[in-house]
Scaffold this motif. Structure first.
Motif, mmCIF file in Angstrom:
data_model
loop_
_atom_site.group_PDB
_atom_site.id
_atom_site.type_symbol
_atom_site.label_atom_id
_atom_site.label_comp_id
_atom_site.label_asym_id
_atom_site.label_seq_id
_atom_site.Cartn_x
_atom_site.Cartn_y
_atom_site.Cartn_z
ATOM 1 N N ARG A 29 45.345 53.069 43.681
ATOM 2 C CA ARG A 29 45.804 51.881 44.403
ATOM 3 C C ARG A 29 45.683 50.659 43.519
ATOM 4 N NH1 ARG A 29 48.943 53.210 48.318
ATOM 5 N NH2 ARG A 29 48.051 54.696 49.745
ATOM 6 N N LYS A 30 46.546 49.700 43.763
ATOM 7 C CA LYS A 30 46.518 48.456 43.011
ATOM 8 C C LYS A 30 45.474 47.501 43.587
ATOM 9 C CE LYS A 30 49.364 44.856 41.135
ATOM 10 N NZ LYS A 30 50.660 44.263 41.070
ATOM 11 N N VAL A 31 44.781 46.797 42.695
ATOM 12 C CA VAL A 31 43.788 45.790 43.068
ATOM 13 C C VAL A 31 44.451 44.425 42.967
ATOM 14 C CG1 VAL A 31 41.579 44.742 42.454
ATOM 15 C CG2 VAL A 31 41.887 47.217 42.246
ATOM 16 N N HIS A 32 44.452 43.658 44.048
ATOM 17 C CA HIS A 32 45.102 42.338 44.070
ATOM 18 C C HIS A 32 44.105 41.194 43.987
ATOM 19 C CE1 HIS A 32 49.149 43.788 44.995
ATOM 20 N NE2 HIS A 32 48.565 44.694 45.759
ATOM 21 N N ARG A 33 42.871 41.454 43.608
ATOM 22 C CA ARG A 33 41.842 40.414 43.557
ATOM 23 C C ARG A 33 42.281 39.318 42.581
ATOM 24 N NH1 ARG A 33 37.269 43.328 42.442
ATOM 25 N NH2 ARG A 33 37.115 43.649 44.674
ATOM 26 N N PRO A 34 42.314 38.057 43.043
ATOM 27 C CA PRO A 34 42.756 36.962 42.165
ATOM 28 C C PRO A 34 41.754 36.694 41.050
ATOM 29 C CG PRO A 34 42.098 36.117 44.315
ATOM 30 C CD PRO A 34 42.005 37.601 44.394
ATOM 31 N N VAL A 35 42.280 36.338 39.888
ATOM 32 C CA VAL A 35 41.452 35.983 38.740
ATOM 33 C C VAL A 35 41.867 34.607 38.237
ATOM 34 C CG1 VAL A 35 41.021 38.362 38.008
ATOM 35 C CG2 VAL A 35 43.004 37.149 37.117
ATOM 36 N N SER A 36 40.954 33.950 37.578
ATOM 37 C CA SER A 36 41.219 32.670 36.945
ATOM 38 C C SER A 36 41.405 32.925 35.452
ATOM 39 C CB SER A 36 40.047 31.725 37.193
ATOM 40 O OG SER A 36 40.270 30.502 36.554
ATOM 41 N N ILE A 37 42.522 32.473 34.902
ATOM 42 C CA ILE A 37 42.845 32.746 33.509
ATOM 43 C C ILE A 37 42.873 31.436 32.729
ATOM 44 C CG2 ILE A 37 44.601 33.674 31.951
ATOM 45 C CD1 ILE A 37 45.539 35.369 34.396
ATOM 46 N N PRO A 38 41.954 31.262 31.783
ATOM 47 C CA PRO A 38 41.966 30.035 30.981
ATOM 48 C C PRO A 38 43.146 30.020 30.012
ATOM 49 C CG PRO A 38 40.023 31.372 30.456
ATOM 50 C CD PRO A 38 40.825 32.113 31.479
ATOM 51 N N LEU A 39 43.825 28.898 29.940
ATOM 52 C CA LEU A 39 44.941 28.731 29.013
ATOM 53 C C LEU A 39 44.418 28.435 27.609
ATOM 54 C CD1 LEU A 39 48.001 28.484 28.572
ATOM 55 C CD2 LEU A 39 47.819 26.095 29.271
ATOM 56 N N ASN A 40 43.438 27.562 27.536
ATOM 57 C CA ASN A 40 42.827 27.177 26.251
ATOM 58 C C ASN A 40 41.316 27.222 26.387
ATOM 59 O OD1 ASN A 40 45.258 26.371 24.757
ATOM 60 N ND2 ASN A 40 45.392 24.797 26.332
ATOM 61 N N ASN A 41 40.661 27.281 25.270
ATOM 62 C CA ASN A 41 39.202 27.199 25.208
ATOM 63 C C ASN A 41 38.473 28.287 25.980
ATOM 64 O OD1 ASN A 41 38.966 24.921 23.476
ATOM 65 N ND2 ASN A 41 39.628 23.651 25.188
ATOM 66 N N LEU A 42 38.963 29.518 25.910
ATOM 67 C CA LEU A 42 38.184 30.642 26.406
ATOM 68 C C LEU A 42 37.008 30.776 25.438
ATOM 69 C CD1 LEU A 42 37.663 33.179 28.131
ATOM 70 C CD2 LEU A 42 39.165 34.417 26.552
ATOM 71 N N ASP A 43 35.823 30.436 25.903
ATOM 72 C CA ASP A 43 34.643 30.361 25.039
ATOM 73 C C ASP A 43 33.820 31.638 25.142
ATOM 74 O OD1 ASP A 43 32.480 29.667 23.494
ATOM 75 O OD2 ASP A 43 31.942 27.895 24.669
ATOM 76 N N LEU A 44 33.725 32.377 24.042
ATOM 77 C CA LEU A 44 32.964 33.624 24.009
ATOM 78 C C LEU A 44 31.650 33.479 23.240
ATOM 79 C CD1 LEU A 44 35.872 36.187 23.481
ATOM 80 C CD2 LEU A 44 34.877 35.337 25.600
ATOM 81 N N ARG A 120 47.797 35.015 39.432
ATOM 82 C CA ARG A 120 46.369 35.235 39.699
ATOM 83 C C ARG A 120 46.083 36.626 40.285
ATOM 84 N NH1 ARG A 120 42.674 31.211 40.054
ATOM 85 N NH2 ARG A 120 41.866 32.029 42.015
ATOM 86 N N GLU A 121 47.044 37.180 41.025
ATOM 87 C CA GLU A 121 46.815 38.472 41.670
ATOM 88 C C GLU A 121 47.480 39.655 40.967
ATOM 89 O OE1 GLU A 121 47.879 38.245 45.786
ATOM 90 O OE2 GLU A 121 46.355 36.709 46.208
ATOM 91 N N ASN A 122 48.311 39.400 39.955
ATOM 92 C CA ASN A 122 49.056 40.484 39.314
ATOM 93 C C ASN A 122 48.902 40.562 37.803
ATOM 94 O OD1 ASN A 122 50.658 41.657 41.653
ATOM 95 N ND2 ASN A 122 51.119 39.484 41.831
ATOM 96 N N SER A 123 48.139 39.669 37.190
ATOM 97 C CA SER A 123 47.947 39.722 35.737
ATOM 98 C C SER A 123 47.300 41.043 35.360
ATOM 99 C CB SER A 123 47.069 38.568 35.274
ATOM 100 O OG SER A 123 47.751 37.362 35.445
ATOM 101 N N TYR A 124 47.803 41.607 34.284
ATOM 102 C CA TYR A 124 47.377 42.940 33.873
ATOM 103 C C TYR A 124 46.856 42.938 32.434
ATOM 104 C CZ TYR A 124 47.897 47.953 32.945
ATOM 105 O OH TYR A 124 47.678 49.252 32.588
ATOM 106 N N LEU A 125 47.592 42.314 31.525
ATOM 107 C CA LEU A 125 47.177 42.195 30.128
ATOM 108 C C LEU A 125 47.193 40.729 29.717
ATOM 109 C CD1 LEU A 125 49.268 45.073 28.514
ATOM 110 C CD2 LEU A 125 46.798 45.063 28.898
ATOM 111 N N LEU A 126 46.128 40.285 29.055
ATOM 112 C CA LEU A 126 46.022 38.916 28.555
ATOM 113 C C LEU A 126 45.909 38.962 27.044
ATOM 114 C CD1 LEU A 126 43.248 37.678 31.031
ATOM 115 C CD2 LEU A 126 45.722 37.666 31.379
ATOM 116 N N PHE A 127 46.692 38.145 26.353
ATOM 117 C CA PHE A 127 46.704 38.118 24.900
ATOM 118 C C PHE A 127 46.188 36.760 24.428
ATOM 119 C CE2 PHE A 127 49.832 41.113 26.336
ATOM 120 C CZ PHE A 127 49.703 42.194 25.468
ATOM 121 N N TYR A 128 45.077 36.780 23.685
ATOM 122 C CA TYR A 128 44.461 35.556 23.184
ATOM 123 C C TYR A 128 44.387 35.596 21.668
ATOM 124 C CZ TYR A 128 42.770 34.078 27.779
ATOM 125 O OH TYR A 128 42.691 33.646 29.076
ATOM 126 N N LYS A 129 44.430 34.415 21.049
ATOM 127 C CA LYS A 129 44.179 34.308 19.608
ATOM 128 C C LYS A 129 43.085 33.293 19.379
ATOM 129 C CE LYS A 129 47.640 30.899 18.279
ATOM 130 N NZ LYS A 129 48.703 30.602 17.350
#
Length: 133
Positions: A29-44, A120-129
């Protein structure tokens, strides 16, 4: 309990796969839980072992631990894994963002798009540099 992983170094490109499917009652089943995705400054920074252990002797000076989004992929539609539709968002070299939906390509305001329910509910792959220091 909690589990935490720490890293010694980070890649120049980071791909994050969100677990959007779960096995439930014998079905995927698909999970529709919303996520917050940072556009800039994803700090690891907090994931680097030398920073957590406060080992300044090993921490690279002037290292960058911040990332910026340059693409993402959505799985839209069906609640099952065998069907649905994929849409991609990509940042061009001039920093303009575009939505790719089959043969339709549209310029978008990504700051706005990242706050929509669809992303927010359908993002699957996020690409960061990695951002420059």
């Amino acid at each position: 309990g909690q589990r935490r992983s720490l890293l010694r170094q980070l890649p120049s490109c980071l791909i994050v796969q969100l677990m959007r499917f779960t096995y439930q009652n014998g079905n995927l089943r698909k999970v529709h839980r919303p996520v917050s995705i940072p556009l800039n400054n994803l700090d690891l920074t907090s994931l680097i072992v030398d920073n957590v252990m406060r080992r300044e002797d090993l921490t690279a000076l002037n290292a960058s631990y911040r990332y910026e989004l340059y693409g993402l992929c959505l799985h839209i539609g069906a609640n099952i894994i065998n069907s649905g539709h994929y849409v991609a968002y990509v940042r061009a070299s001039d920093s303009m963002w575009f939505r790719f939906d089959d043969e339709n390509v549209t310029a978008v305001n990504m700051e706005y798009e990242l706050n929509t329910r669809q992303i927010r509910e359908n993002s699957y792959l996020l690409f960061y540099k990695k951002m420059s220091v």
